[in-house]
Design a protein around this motif. Sequence first.
Motif, mmCIF file in Angstrom:
data_model
loop_
_atom_site.group_PDB
_atom_site.id
_atom_site.type_symbol
_atom_site.label_atom_id
_atom_site.label_comp_id
_atom_site.label_asym_id
_atom_site.label_seq_id
_atom_site.Cartn_x
_atom_site.Cartn_y
_atom_site.Cartn_z
ATOM 1 N N LEU A 55 0.797 -1.235 0.000
ATOM 2 C CA LEU A 55 0.000 0.000 0.000
ATOM 3 C C LEU A 55 0.828 1.283 0.000
ATOM 4 O O LEU A 55 0.548 2.216 -0.762
ATOM 5 C CB LEU A 55 -0.934 -0.010 1.220
ATOM 6 N N GLN A 56 1.863 1.320 0.838
ATOM 7 C CA GLN A 56 2.655 2.546 0.930
ATOM 8 C C GLN A 56 3.457 2.781 -0.357
ATOM 9 O O GLN A 56 3.525 3.914 -0.843
ATOM 10 C CB GLN A 56 3.588 2.464 2.140
ATOM 11 N N ASP A 57 4.032 1.709 -0.907
ATOM 12 C CA ASP A 57 4.773 1.829 -2.170
ATOM 13 C C ASP A 57 3.855 2.297 -3.295
ATOM 14 O O ASP A 57 4.272 3.050 -4.177
ATOM 15 C CB ASP A 57 5.399 0.481 -2.558
ATOM 16 N N GLU A 58 2.608 1.839 -3.251
ATOM 17 C CA GLU A 58 1.649 2.235 -4.288
ATOM 18 C C GLU A 58 1.410 3.745 -4.233
ATOM 19 O O GLU A 58 1.389 4.421 -5.269
ATOM 20 C CB GLU A 58 0.327 1.489 -4.089
ATOM 21 N N VAL A 59 1.245 4.256 -3.016
ATOM 22 C CA VAL A 59 1.039 5.702 -2.859
ATOM 23 C C VAL A 59 2.251 6.455 -3.377
ATOM 24 O O VAL A 59 2.127 7.432 -4.129
ATOM 25 C CB VAL A 59 0.769 6.072 -1.373
ATOM 26 N N LEU A 60 3.450 5.975 -3.008
ATOM 27 C CA LEU A 60 4.681 6.662 -3.425
ATOM 28 C C LEU A 60 4.855 6.664 -4.934
ATOM 29 O O LEU A 60 5.481 7.566 -5.488
ATOM 30 C CB LEU A 60 5.902 6.010 -2.745
ATOM 31 N N ALA A 61 4.295 5.664 -5.613
ATOM 32 C CA ALA A 61 4.420 5.588 -7.070
ATOM 33 C C ALA A 61 3.311 6.365 -7.776
ATOM 34 O O ALA A 61 3.380 6.603 -8.980
ATOM 35 C CB ALA A 61 4.395 4.123 -7.511
ATOM 36 N N SER A 62 2.296 6.775 -7.026
ATOM 37 C CA SER A 62 1.145 7.453 -7.639
ATOM 38 C C SER A 62 1.353 8.963 -7.655
ATOM 39 O O SER A 62 2.324 9.475 -7.084
ATOM 40 C CB SER A 62 -0.120 7.140 -6.828
ATOM 41 N N ALA A 63 0.410 9.676 -8.252
ATOM 42 C CA ALA A 63 0.473 11.141 -8.277
ATOM 43 C C ALA A 63 0.427 11.712 -6.864
ATOM 44 O O ALA A 63 0.801 12.854 -6.640
ATOM 45 C CB ALA A 63 -0.683 11.695 -9.095
ATOM 46 N N HIS A 64 -0.021 10.922 -5.903
ATOM 47 C CA HIS A 64 -0.103 11.405 -4.526
ATOM 48 C C HIS A 64 1.161 11.167 -3.713
ATOM 49 O O HIS A 64 1.200 11.441 -2.512
ATOM 50 C CB HIS A 64 -1.339 10.817 -3.836
ATOM 51 N N GLY A 65 2.191 10.617 -4.371
ATOM 52 C CA GLY A 65 3.460 10.442 -3.679
ATOM 53 C C GLY A 65 4.619 10.882 -4.539
ATOM 54 O O GLY A 65 5.713 11.165 -4.052
ATOM 55 N N ASP A 66 4.374 10.931 -5.840
ATOM 56 C CA ASP A 66 5.414 11.277 -6.800
ATOM 57 C C ASP A 66 4.876 12.380 -7.701
ATOM 58 O O ASP A 66 4.284 12.120 -8.739
ATOM 59 C CB ASP A 66 5.770 10.011 -7.608
ATOM 60 N N ASN A 67 5.053 13.624 -7.268
ATOM 61 C CA ASN A 67 4.544 14.758 -8.055
ATOM 62 C C ASN A 67 5.534 15.915 -7.986
ATOM 63 O O ASN A 67 6.466 15.898 -7.183
ATOM 64 C CB ASN A 67 3.166 15.192 -7.529
ATOM 65 N N GLU A 68 5.318 16.922 -8.830
ATOM 66 C CA GLU A 68 6.277 18.028 -8.911
ATOM 67 C C GLU A 68 6.330 18.846 -7.635
ATOM 68 O O GLU A 68 7.372 19.436 -7.315
ATOM 69 C CB GLU A 68 5.942 18.927 -10.109
ATOM 70 N N SER A 69 5.227 18.892 -6.896
ATOM 71 C CA SER A 69 5.211 19.688 -5.664
ATOM 72 C C SER A 69 5.984 19.003 -4.542
ATOM 73 O O SER A 69 6.243 19.616 -3.506
ATOM 74 C CB SER A 69 3.779 19.931 -5.203
ATOM 75 N N GLY A 70 6.348 17.723 -4.728
ATOM 76 C CA GLY A 70 7.092 17.017 -3.693
ATOM 77 C C GLY A 70 6.266 16.682 -2.468
ATOM 78 O O GLY A 70 6.800 16.436 -1.389
ATOM 79 N N ILE A 71 4.944 16.670 -2.640
ATOM 80 C CA ILE A 71 4.058 16.356 -1.506
ATOM 81 C C ILE A 71 3.772 14.856 -1.475
ATOM 82 O O ILE A 71 3.442 14.269 -2.503
ATOM 83 C CB ILE A 71 2.714 17.115 -1.653
ATOM 84 N N VAL A 72 3.943 14.247 -0.312
ATOM 85 C CA VAL A 72 3.516 12.859 -0.144
ATOM 86 C C VAL A 72 2.274 12.875 0.736
ATOM 87 O O VAL A 72 2.318 13.320 1.881
ATOM 88 C CB VAL A 72 4.616 11.989 0.507
ATOM 89 N N VAL A 73 1.172 12.416 0.180
ATOM 90 C CA VAL A 73 -0.082 12.446 0.924
ATOM 91 C C VAL A 73 -0.120 11.240 1.874
ATOM 92 O O VAL A 73 0.192 10.120 1.480
ATOM 93 C CB VAL A 73 -1.290 12.453 -0.039
ATOM 94 N N ASN A 74 -0.491 11.483 3.113
ATOM 95 C CA ASN A 74 -0.537 10.420 4.123
ATOM 96 C C ASN A 74 -1.840 9.628 4.045
ATOM 97 O O ASN A 74 -2.854 10.143 3.580
ATOM 98 C CB ASN A 74 -0.418 11.019 5.525
ATOM 99 N N CYS A 75 -1.781 8.401 4.554
ATOM 100 C CA CYS A 75 -2.956 7.531 4.568
ATOM 101 C C CYS A 75 -4.171 8.269 5.140
ATOM 102 O O CYS A 75 -5.254 8.261 4.579
ATOM 103 C CB CYS A 75 -2.723 6.295 5.433
ATOM 104 N N ARG A 76 -3.979 8.855 6.304
ATOM 105 C CA ARG A 76 -5.121 9.458 7.012
ATOM 106 C C ARG A 76 -5.734 10.624 6.231
ATOM 107 O O ARG A 76 -6.917 10.902 6.373
ATOM 108 C CB ARG A 76 -4.711 9.930 8.398
ATOM 109 N N ASP A 77 -4.923 11.320 5.407
ATOM 110 C CA ASP A 77 -5.452 12.474 4.676
ATOM 111 C C ASP A 77 -6.606 12.069 3.760
ATOM 112 O O ASP A 77 -7.512 12.857 3.505
ATOM 113 C CB ASP A 77 -4.356 13.149 3.839
ATOM 114 N N CYS A 78 -6.540 10.849 3.228
ATOM 115 C CA CYS A 78 -7.624 10.370 2.365
ATOM 116 C C CYS A 78 -8.618 9.507 3.132
ATOM 117 O O CYS A 78 -9.809 9.537 2.859
ATOM 118 C CB CYS A 78 -7.055 9.538 1.215
#
Length: 188
Positions: A55-78
């Motif tokens: 699950l965590q690797d999936e987030v890091l590979a998605s737009a919510h973990g790998d984006n130009e703003s450098g923001i990694v969205v946490n589990c709880r945020d969603c």
Amino acid sequence: MNWRKIFKPSAKLSIFTLVIGGAVFGAVAFYAGQTTLHATSTDEFCMTCHSNHSLQDEVLASAHGDNESGIVVNCRDCHLPREPFAYLQKKIAVSPDLWRFVTTPGFNTQEHLEEHRLEWAELTHDYLRSIDSSTCQACHARVYDDPPPENMSRMAVGMHTMNKNRDEAERETCIDCHKGVAHPYPEA
Ligand code: HEC
Ligand code: HEC
Ligand code: HEC
Ligand code: HEC
């Protein structure tokens, strides 16, 4: 020692003492609750039970973990609502997971995740629908702005405007159109 004395409302304990005592007790309980809730809302906490799930690797590979703003969205945020009351409700609703974790053989394996992904994705969508994807909206607050944000694609503007202009009963919520924004969505 006379036990009955202890439980009898004491005349010596003035109302004042009782009120102050109650307030102190309430404050301590509230603080303890806040601390526990906080400790149970970090990614590390989620991953204690889901540690062998990708699950965590999936987030890091998605737009919510790998984006130009450098923001990694946490589990709880969603996954967890921000409003304190809704948050508490969700916390109570998921507490049986602790029991299931202990009693489900092979729960913490990738195979178990893949086997249940569709079912769990649907539970998650049902939940997000029930809160009108408020967790998504907390970050993406400008989706329905008029005029739309100038860097939003034409396709996105078209779809969002169309959805906004629907009757409320017909209006779709974010995850009706946006599945798999953090994990690979299993096509049925
Ligand atoms: C105590 C262990 C434990 C912890 C900690 C935990 N989970 Fe789970 N989780 C489970 C179990 C067990 C299931 C499977 C429940 C079932 O079989 O329906 C599950 C299922 C899920 C599902 C599938 C949908 C659903 O509602 O059941 C999601 C989403 C989820 N967890 C997210 C999270 C997030 C986000 C966190 C951190 C806030 C977290 N989990 C922390 C044990 C845990
Ligand atoms: C903590 C803030 C945050 C939350 C919560 C959040 N997002 Fe995002 N979202 C972002 C960021 C940051 C990006 C990346 C923007 C970029 O590309 O610079 C993004 C990108 C996107 C994109 C465009 C990229 C893509 O995958 O197509 C969509 C669609 C999206 N989010 C939908 C959602 C939905 C649906 C939810 C709720 C399930 C959600 N977001 C929750 C911050 C958030
Ligand atoms: C009726 C379907 C629909 C609904 C409902 C919807 N979207 Fe979209 N959205 C789209 C389409 C189609 C696109 C363009 C293709 C894409 O980027 O996935 C888009 C694009 C986006 C993007 C990328 C925008 C860009 O170009 O920069 C974000 C972020 C986004 N949506 C967030 C949301 C959020 C948050 C909600 C809920 C408030 C939402 N959307 C509701 C269909 C929808
Ligand atoms: C950007 C929002 C977002 C983030 C961040 C996020 N999730 Fe999810 N999660 C979703 C959505 C939406 C679904 C529903 C399925 C889908 O659309 O892919 C979901 C589904 C799940 C499921 C059910 C299995 C599945 O793949 O559908 C689990 C378990 C889960 N998430 C756990 C986590 C954990 C643990 C984290 C943190 C490491 C996390 N999620 C981070 C939005 C998110």
